[in-house]
Each structure stands twice: as structure tokens, then as C-alpha cells.
Design an enzyme around this catalytic site. Sequence first.
Site, short mmCIF file in Angstrom:
data_model
loop_
_atom_site.label_atom_id
_atom_site.label_comp_id
_atom_site.label_asym_id
_atom_site.label_seq_id
_atom_site.Cartn_x
_atom_site.Cartn_y
_atom_site.Cartn_z
N LEU A 17 0.84 -1.20 0.00
CA LEU A 17 0.00 0.00 0.00
C LEU A 17 0.88 1.25 0.00
O LEU A 17 0.67 2.18 0.76
CB LEU A 17 -0.95 0.00 1.19
CG LEU A 17 -2.17 0.93 1.07
CD1 LEU A 17 -3.08 0.49 -0.07
CD2 LEU A 17 -2.96 0.97 2.37
N GLY A 18 1.86 1.24 -0.91
CA GLY A 18 2.65 2.43 -1.15
C GLY A 18 1.93 3.33 -2.14
O GLY A 18 0.69 3.33 -2.22
N ILE A 24 1.72 3.16 -5.41
CA ILE A 24 0.97 2.43 -6.44
C ILE A 24 -0.26 1.78 -5.84
O ILE A 24 -1.37 1.89 -6.38
CB ILE A 24 1.88 1.39 -7.12
CG1 ILE A 24 2.97 2.11 -7.94
CG2 ILE A 24 1.06 0.47 -8.02
CD1 ILE A 24 4.05 1.19 -8.45
N ARG A 73 3.96 -4.31 5.35
CA ARG A 73 4.87 -4.60 6.46
C ARG A 73 4.33 -4.11 7.79
O ARG A 73 4.64 -4.67 8.84
CB ARG A 73 6.24 -3.97 6.16
CG ARG A 73 7.05 -4.75 5.13
CD ARG A 73 8.32 -4.03 4.76
NE ARG A 73 8.06 -2.83 3.99
CZ ARG A 73 9.00 -2.08 3.43
NH1 ARG A 73 10.27 -2.40 3.56
NH2 ARG A 73 8.68 -1.01 2.73
N ARG A 102 6.54 -7.17 -9.38
CA ARG A 102 7.69 -7.94 -9.85
C ARG A 102 7.27 -9.40 -10.02
O ARG A 102 6.53 -9.95 -9.19
CB ARG A 102 8.86 -7.85 -8.87
CG ARG A 102 9.52 -6.46 -8.84
CD ARG A 102 10.25 -6.17 -10.13
NE ARG A 102 11.00 -4.93 -10.10
CZ ARG A 102 10.59 -3.78 -10.61
NH1 ARG A 102 9.39 -3.69 -11.15
NH2 ARG A 102 11.37 -2.72 -10.58
N ASP A 149 1.59 -8.16 -15.71
CA ASP A 149 2.49 -7.30 -16.47
C ASP A 149 3.95 -7.70 -16.24
O ASP A 149 4.83 -7.24 -16.94
CB ASP A 149 2.29 -5.83 -16.05
CG ASP A 149 3.13 -4.88 -16.89
OD1 ASP A 149 2.98 -4.91 -18.14
OD2 ASP A 149 3.92 -4.11 -16.32
N GLU A 183 11.31 -12.79 -17.14
CA GLU A 183 11.64 -11.58 -17.92
C GLU A 183 13.14 -11.49 -18.21
O GLU A 183 13.96 -11.82 -17.36
CB GLU A 183 11.22 -10.34 -17.13
CG GLU A 183 9.73 -10.12 -17.05
CD GLU A 183 9.40 -8.84 -16.29
OE1 GLU A 183 9.98 -7.78 -16.62
OE2 GLU A 183 8.57 -8.92 -15.37
N HIS A 189 5.71 -6.01 -19.21
CA HIS A 189 6.26 -5.06 -18.25
C HIS A 189 6.20 -3.63 -18.79
O HIS A 189 7.20 -2.90 -18.81
CB HIS A 189 7.70 -5.43 -17.87
CG HIS A 189 8.12 -4.90 -16.53
ND1 HIS A 189 9.10 -5.47 -15.76
CD2 HIS A 189 7.67 -3.83 -15.82
CE1 HIS A 189 9.26 -4.79 -14.64
NE2 HIS A 189 8.40 -3.78 -14.66
#
Length: 311
Positions: A149-150, A152, A172, A229, A253, A258, A277
Site C-alpha cells: 500500500l505504497g 501504487i 509490512r 515484480r 504485467d 523476464e 512489463h
Amino acid sequence: MQAVVLMLNALSDAHRAMIAAHCELIYAPGAERTSAIAEHGARIEAVLTIGTIGLTAEEMAAMPRLSLVCALGVGYERIDVAAARARGIALAHGANTNADSVADQAMALLLACMRQLPYNDRAARTGVRRESLPMLPQLTGKKLGLVGLGAIGSAIAKRVSGFDMQVGYHARSRREGLAHRFFDTPLALAEWCDVLVLAAPGGPDTRHMVDAEVLAALGPRGYLVNISRGSLVDTEALAAALRSGGIAGAGLDVYESEPEPPQPLLDLQQNLVITPHVAGQSPESVQAMVDRFIANLNGHFSGQGVLTPIP
């Protein structure tokens, strides 16, 4: 005198020119990286990279004048942060520069996989009628689980409010003053939600946090979206869940292989949507990242400090 900067990631000619106005730029993406460090290492004072490319301790050791390492975007999982800090090298990243672009892509992937848009597009082009296709759930009223929940994650939560969705999250630590429900583990969050969206950093601490157990908890009516990621998701477990109906669908995405395509998933046409990505790539976001790098570069070499240090 201008600082000597090694750039390891690809950027357009126009954006490189903007950066080169503030430094002596050595552009070495891809295979050029090793030779550039060997030739110019004694002169390099700053490195610009991205999270998926990173910078190793060995490479830093070959640059004795290095005093700044920057990640263009928010991610920095393949930068050896401990090695940099041991040498007193400043670290910065592009915090908050592409959050809106990534959140937009998360919504696009979520709607595309829930409503099977690519599959239905192909069906319509070949004359398949709707009576032959399954009815698909609506997004409105579902429960959204956010891992992270930063900037983005918060942008995604803001967007889903228009769909009357309940929001829960795992991070966290609990964020005070939020109406969203907090869950101690990704497993508990998956058991509660209809849609699990991953917006957490990569790295060893989060590797395969979405495994077979979490996917089973998400269940046959649940959907997974990953715009963070690829390492967060166990690819083989996801492939098995999608094939067996263990979960209803996924929108990705990012993936572990990758830049190569995720081979275990490529035969899944109906319940999987993948993009290469591109979530953080928009004209607006890339310009913001370049501007932020220039601000961090100038702040560091002017003695004022970087604007957005890596925490």
C-alpha cells in the site's frame, strides 16, 4: 566540471539528451555494460539503472569514484544496496513517478482478465456468438486485496472506489487512519478477497509470496493481478491453478522469466492476460522519472542531497 554518469538502461534519444545536459553521459545498455565499466570505471561517479537490471557489488568495486547509484523507477531489487552503503555511496530512486501509469495498467489488466476481453475480441472476429461464451462476473461490488500500500497500491485503491469495492491490504505494517482492512499475511488476505493485486517490492523477502497455498485460498472465483515484480509469484503454481480452475484468471504485467516470455503460461488463452512489463511506461511517467533522476543527480553533486533516497 560535470559528473561522469554511466546509464545501464535504455532511454530514447530525447531523454538521453535531457540527462546529458547535466553530466557527461556514458550510455551502455545491454551487452555494452561490461566493456563500458572496464573502459571507464576509473572515471564513473554515478550510475543510472533500473530495478530489474540493478548493479552488483563487483561492478561498484570497479568504479572507485562512484558516489551515487540511482534507480530510474521505484524498484531497486537488483541493486546491491548493502554494498553501496558499506562504501558510503548515496542511493536514490524514482519514488512516486510512475504510480498513476502502473495503477491504470492494473485496472486494465483486472478488467481484461475478469471480462476475458482478449479472448472475446478474438471470438467476435471469428463470428462466435455470445450464447456460446460463458457469462463473466462484474467487477463492481467485489473485494479487492492489495499486497502493498505504497504510492501504487494507494492509487489502485483510489481507482476501485468507483467500482464500490471493499479494500483490504497486507503490508509490512498497519497504516493508521485508513478505512481499509489490514491483514497480517498474504494468505489471510487471499482468503478474504475476490481479487488479489500485487503492488509490493521484489527481492528475496517477497519471492514466491504468492504460492500454491495462497492461490488455493484465493479460490476458483478469485483473480490475481501482478504489476510489481514477477518474483512475487510462483509461476509453476500459477500455471497449475489456472489450468485446473483453482483460480478464475490472472492478469500479469511481470513474470519471473523476464525478459523472456513465461513459457509455462503461454498456452493459457482464455483466463490469462499478459503484457511485457509496460505498466510504468507512459510518456508522462517516463518524463517524470527522467526529471526525478536529474533532480537527484544535481542534488547529490551540489551537496544538497538526493530528493528521493532509497529507504
